[in-house]
Write an enzyme that holds these catalytic residues in place. Structure first.
Site, PDB file in Angstrom:
ATOM      1  N   ASP A  14       0.823  -1.218   0.000  1.00  0.00           N
ATOM      2  CA  ASP A  14       0.000   0.000   0.000  1.00  0.00           C
ATOM      3  C   ASP A  14       0.855   1.265   0.000  1.00  0.00           C
ATOM      4  O   ASP A  14       0.448   2.299   0.519  1.00  0.00           O
ATOM      5  CB  ASP A  14      -0.962   0.027   1.203  1.00  0.00           C
ATOM      6  CG  ASP A  14      -1.772  -1.251   1.333  1.00  0.00           C
ATOM      7  OD1 ASP A  14      -2.414  -1.624   0.334  1.00  0.00           O
ATOM      8  OD2 ASP A  14      -1.753  -1.872   2.406  1.00  0.00           O
ATOM      9  N   HIS A  42      -3.914  -1.745  -6.689  1.00  0.00           N
ATOM     10  CA  HIS A  42      -3.188  -0.555  -7.130  1.00  0.00           C
ATOM     11  C   HIS A  42      -4.185   0.495  -7.612  1.00  0.00           C
ATOM     12  O   HIS A  42      -4.920   0.273  -8.572  1.00  0.00           O
ATOM     13  CB  HIS A  42      -2.184  -0.923  -8.226  1.00  0.00           C
ATOM     14  CG  HIS A  42      -1.058  -1.766  -7.716  1.00  0.00           C
ATOM     15  ND1 HIS A  42      -0.096  -2.313  -8.535  1.00  0.00           N
ATOM     16  CD2 HIS A  42      -0.732  -2.152  -6.455  1.00  0.00           C
ATOM     17  CE1 HIS A  42       0.767  -2.996  -7.795  1.00  0.00           C
ATOM     18  NE2 HIS A  42       0.390  -2.911  -6.540  1.00  0.00           N
TER      19      HIS A  42
END
Length: 429
Positions: A14, A42
């Protein structure tokens, strides 16, 4: 300039890799996923449009860029076609620019059933898996029991391998987890039907990439998750099932290590983690809430809230070492705007003894108490800043301190979610 670049997360995932891949792909001709599966998330923001990709490489949003899913990725064909359907209104030619290794292990229904059953059975000791069958699919690969993409195009071979694998997994589901078995014929027919749709995309990825290199193309390798989730180098057992480090780019694509080029380590300006596992700098106060809310820290794949904490320079230095990081990209700097004080963990204290290296394994890390260095915050906004000189002096000092602790140069700073909210400090491509 480097011909190729590897994008690696240096934390627990992340870190904002998707945006940076999209931004750098303007100068590349190909993007390669080399590990993981559709457990990645993503997020890309271009203008007013937000796109979340789980399996397809982030370069798909750039016209004329070829995207590859390498042999190191475990592939769920159902998830792939679902993602392609979602992309079609935005990227109508996505399927024509996507190529998949014939050696990718398949994620099949019994992998997902096992993943969920196992996680539930672990109770409080659960890892925090996405439940998408990633771990069980990798287990089958190592056990040499996996069905691969190439098997889909040979009905009898696929059926024989499926029967053998299902015999084993149904036994575990029924007798160990007390779950319903998966149906052989339903899986056989469903997945053989998917073969026709997959066929035009299936190639020898290693050969294709070698040809592109010979033609002078620039290739970007897109890592998923992060270094601290690597099955070997992460906070084991609270890790994913693949090698998320830069070395995985070679094994998972068929491109030799000498051809990987520049290794860009992506890190947030603070630290987050999803799921269980030790997290020395985790915050449980109003600052932790501030980071979570300002940073919109919710998992793109799981929807789970991310745990938030101060930046950990000890972990970053270890990640730089195991990845051979060439330069750093620091993202989400703007999230820190308005904090009066910002802390960075520069060492750990364990039973009264100071140590400056990341210990191996979850048990050792859980015993670590962070030693902090404090930095003054800044009141000015850094959101959308695109030039180094326009950043507040305190922000520049903070970024330089991180780079100094990591012993790596600053290459890129991200100041917002949009692809153009980016500062380039060092030429990469």
């Amino acid at each position: 300039m480097n011909q190729n670049v590897v994008i690696i997360g240096t934390q627990w995932g992340d870190e904002g890799k998707g945006k940076i891949v999209d931004w750098l792909t303007e100068r590349c001709q190909a993007v390669v996923r080399f590990q993981g599966g559709h457990n990645a998330g993503h997020t890309l923001v271009i203008g007013a449009r937000k796109t979340i990709l789980h399996l397809i490489p982030s370069g798909i949003l750039r016209a004329d860029v070829s995207c590859f899913i390498g042999n190191g990725v475990v592939l769920d064909p159902l998830a792939l076609f679902s993602e392609l359907d979602e992309l079609r209104p935005v990227v109508p030619d996505a399927q024509e620019r996507l190529f998949i290794s014939d050696a990718c292990p398949l994620i099949l229904p019994y992998h997902k059933s096992l993943d969920r059953a196992r996680e539930q059975a672990m109770g409080a000791a659960k890892i925090g898996t996405t439940g998408r069958g990633i771990g069980p699919a990798y287990e089958d690969k190592v056990r040499r029991r996996a069905l691969r993409v190439a098997d889909l195009f040979h009905r009898e071979r696929f059926a024989a391998k499926l029967a053998e694998a299902l015999d084993y997994h149904n036994f575990v589901l029924q007798h160990y987890f007390k779950r319903e078995p998966e149906n052989f014929h339903a899986i056989l027919e469903q997945y053989l039907e998917l073969a026709d749709g997959l066929a035009p995309m299936v190639v020898d990825v290693s050969v294709r990439l070698a040809r592109l290199q010979a033609e002078g193309a620039r290739i970007l390798f897109e890592g998923a998750q992060g270094t601290l989730l690597d099955v070997d180098h992460g906070t084991y057992p609270f890790v994913t099932s693949s090698n998320t480090v830069a070395g995985g780019a070679s094994a998972g694509s068929g491109v030799g290590p000498a051809d990987l080029g520049y290794v860009l380590g992506i890190t947030k300006a603070y630290t987050t983690r999803v799921g269980a596992g030790p997290f020395p700098t985790e915050l449980f106060d109003e600052t932790g809430v501030f980071l979570a809310e300002r940073g919109a820290e919710v998992g793109a794949t799981t929807g789970r809230a991310r745990r938030c904490g101060w930046f950990d320079a000890v972990a970053l230095r270890a990640a730089c070492r195991v990845n051979g990081v060439t330069g750093l990209c620091i993202t989400k700097l703007d999230v820190l705007d308005g904090l009066a004080e910002i802390r960075v963990a520069v060492g750990y204290r364990v039973n009264g003894v100071v140590q400056e290296e990341l210990p191996g394994g979850a048990e050792a890390l859980a015993a670590c108490e962070p030693i902090y260095e404090s930095f003054p915050g800044w009141s000015e906004s850094t959101a959308g800043v695109r030039h180094w000189a326009d950043l507040p002096q305190a922000a520049r000092c903070y970024l330089e301190a991180i780079a100094e602790r990591a012993e790596r140069p600053l290459a890129i700073i991200s100041t917002g979610p949009d692809r153009d909210d980016t500062i380039l400090r060092t030429e990469i491509l």
